[in-house]
Design an enzyme around this catalytic site. Structure first.
Site, PDB file in Angstrom:
ATOM      1  CG  HIS A  48       5.421  -0.077   3.884  1.00  0.00           C
ATOM      2  ND1 HIS A  48       5.433  -1.077   2.942  1.00  0.00           N
ATOM      3  CD2 HIS A  48       5.008   1.027   3.228  1.00  0.00           C
ATOM      4  CE1 HIS A  48       5.041  -0.592   1.777  1.00  0.00           C
ATOM      5  NE2 HIS A  48       4.776   0.682   1.917  1.00  0.00           N
ATOM      6  CG  ASP A  63       6.064  -4.257   2.289  1.00  0.00           C
ATOM      7  OD1 ASP A  63       6.513  -3.565   1.379  1.00  0.00           O
ATOM      8  OD2 ASP A  63       5.420  -3.801   3.244  1.00  0.00           O
TER       9      ASP A  63
HETATM   10  C1  LMR Z   1       4.505   0.968  -1.858  1.00  0.00           C
HETATM   11  O1  LMR Z   1       5.147   0.174  -1.149  1.00  0.00           O
HETATM   12  O2  LMR Z   1       4.088   0.677  -2.964  1.00  0.00           O
HETATM   13  C2  LMR Z   1       4.313   2.378  -1.377  1.00  0.00           C
HETATM   14  O3  LMR Z   1       4.386   2.430   0.013  1.00  0.00           O
HETATM   15  C3  LMR Z   1       5.330   3.233  -2.014  1.00  0.00           C
HETATM   16  C4  LMR Z   1       5.242   4.655  -1.534  1.00  0.00           C
HETATM   17  O4  LMR Z   1       6.162   5.106  -0.890  1.00  0.00           O
HETATM   18  O5  LMR Z   1       4.245   5.318  -1.819  1.00  0.00           O
END
Ligand code: LMR
Length: 344
Positions: free
Chosen positions: A200, A172
């Site tokens: 997250h 992120d």
């Molecule tokens: C991401 O942020 O790309 C992953 O965590 C998305 C997910 O939920 O698999």
């Protein structure tokens, strides 16, 4: 059961090069990350590694195929590959555990939907790691819900120091850097000190209040250069929050190469240190900093030195940020209680 043999670790150290042993589950992210590790992206170009690859029984043949590919790639730094479906063999003596395994989120699913499957996996993994990994093992949890999986792992592996269990929010963080660099048309390497606070998930708070850009006339605040608070306080935040879902929608699969690269960034900075004047975001066990209740794995700005992370202290938090930081903490409290209810 005994822990990984520290004597063995020491002998390797005395041998002139510390052979790091890295455990990973070998799915999408696993397939993307192994060549990065074997090429030195995670631990540096002088660090030999032994890879322990773990997957479930039905994937054993495919896992062996990955081992064959790793051998065929003839990576000079790769000093061994153990491909196994046995968690004990996988965890034996590992120095770094990158936990990418878990039930994957599909299009339209929320993290909570995969909660019950994944917290059970992490409870089981906790005990394998606690009993068999090297004493100083550093753990990075990637599989969702990453913060809560890390928390379950921490709580069911009480002898692993809590500072050694983290989750990935560097993905992120990197996404936020990418968005700023795109919007200003500057090199992403010139942008630094964004912060991802919290979970997250889509409640995370990407904060640019302390972020800067290196320009020809010195470091300038991102807010001053972007000069569009409306965008920074709305669309920028939702773009970063929703980026994982946008990638699933586009690829019909979760992010893999960017997650693998962010995992390498996370471990590299944790082990080798963050550059002077730069912080990164890591999901870590809260010590109460910034009013975030202890007992949650929450993403904070951290600096790393000599293999240890510390939360950056004393940043000014305005009312807008406070509300967003508390909202993502609240979601983590709810996830924690849902996780425990799944385990009962
Ligand atoms: C991401 O942020 O790309 C992953 O965590 C998305 C997910 O939920 O698999």
């Amino acid at each position: 059961m005994e822990k990984g043999n520290p004597q063995n670790h020491l002998e390797r150290l005395l041998g002139g090069c510390l052979l790091q042993t890295v455990e990973i589950f070998i799915r999408q992210i696993g397939y993307a990350i192994v060549p990065m590790i074997a090429r030195g992206v995670m631990l540096g170009p002088d660090q030999p590694v032994i890879l322990h690859l773990l997957d479930i029984e039905p994937a054993a043949e495919a896992l062996n195929g990955v081992k064959m590919e790793l051998i065929d790639a003839a990576f000079p730094l790769l000093k061994g590959v153990i491909a196994t479906t046995d968690p004990i063999e996988a965890c034996m003596g590992v120095n770094i555990a990158v936990m990418v395994g878990g039930f994957p989120r599909k299009e339209g699913m929320e993290r909570k939907d995969v909660m019950s499957k994944n917290v059970s996996i992490y409870k089981a993994q906790a005990s394998a790691l606690e009993k068999h990994a090297a004493e100083d093992c550093k753990v990075l949890v990637i599989a969702n819900p990453a913060n809560t999986n890390a928390l379950i792992l921490k709580e069911f592996a009480p002898s692993i120091p809590e500072k050694n269990i983290t989750c990935l929010t560097r993905l992120d963080h990197n996404r936020a850097l990418g968005q700023i660099s795109e919007s200003l048309d500057v090199q992403v390497s010139d942008v630094k000190n964004v912060i991802i606070w919290g979970n997250h998930s889509s409640t995370q708070y990407p904060d640019v209040n302390h972020a800067t850009v290196q320009t020809s006339s010195g470091e300038k605040p991102v807010r001053e250069l972007v000069s569009d608070d409306k965008w920074l306080n709305a669309e920028f935040i939702t773009t970063v929050q929703q980026r994982g879902a946008a990638i699933i929608k586009a690829r019909k699969l979760s992010s893999a190469l960017s997650a693998a690269s962010a995992a390498c960034d996370h471990i590299r900075d944790w082990v080798l240190g963050t550059p002077e004047g730069t912080w990164v975001s890591m999901g870590v066990y809260s010590d109460g900093s910034y009013g975030i209740q202890p007992g949650l794995v929450y993403s904070f700005p951290v600096t790393c030195k000599k293999g240890k992370w510390s939360i950056v202290q004393g940043l000014k938090i305005d009312e807008f940020s406070r509300a967003k930081m508390d909202a993502t903490a609240k979601e983590l409290v709810e996830e924690k209680s849902l996780a425990y209810s799944c385990l009962n």
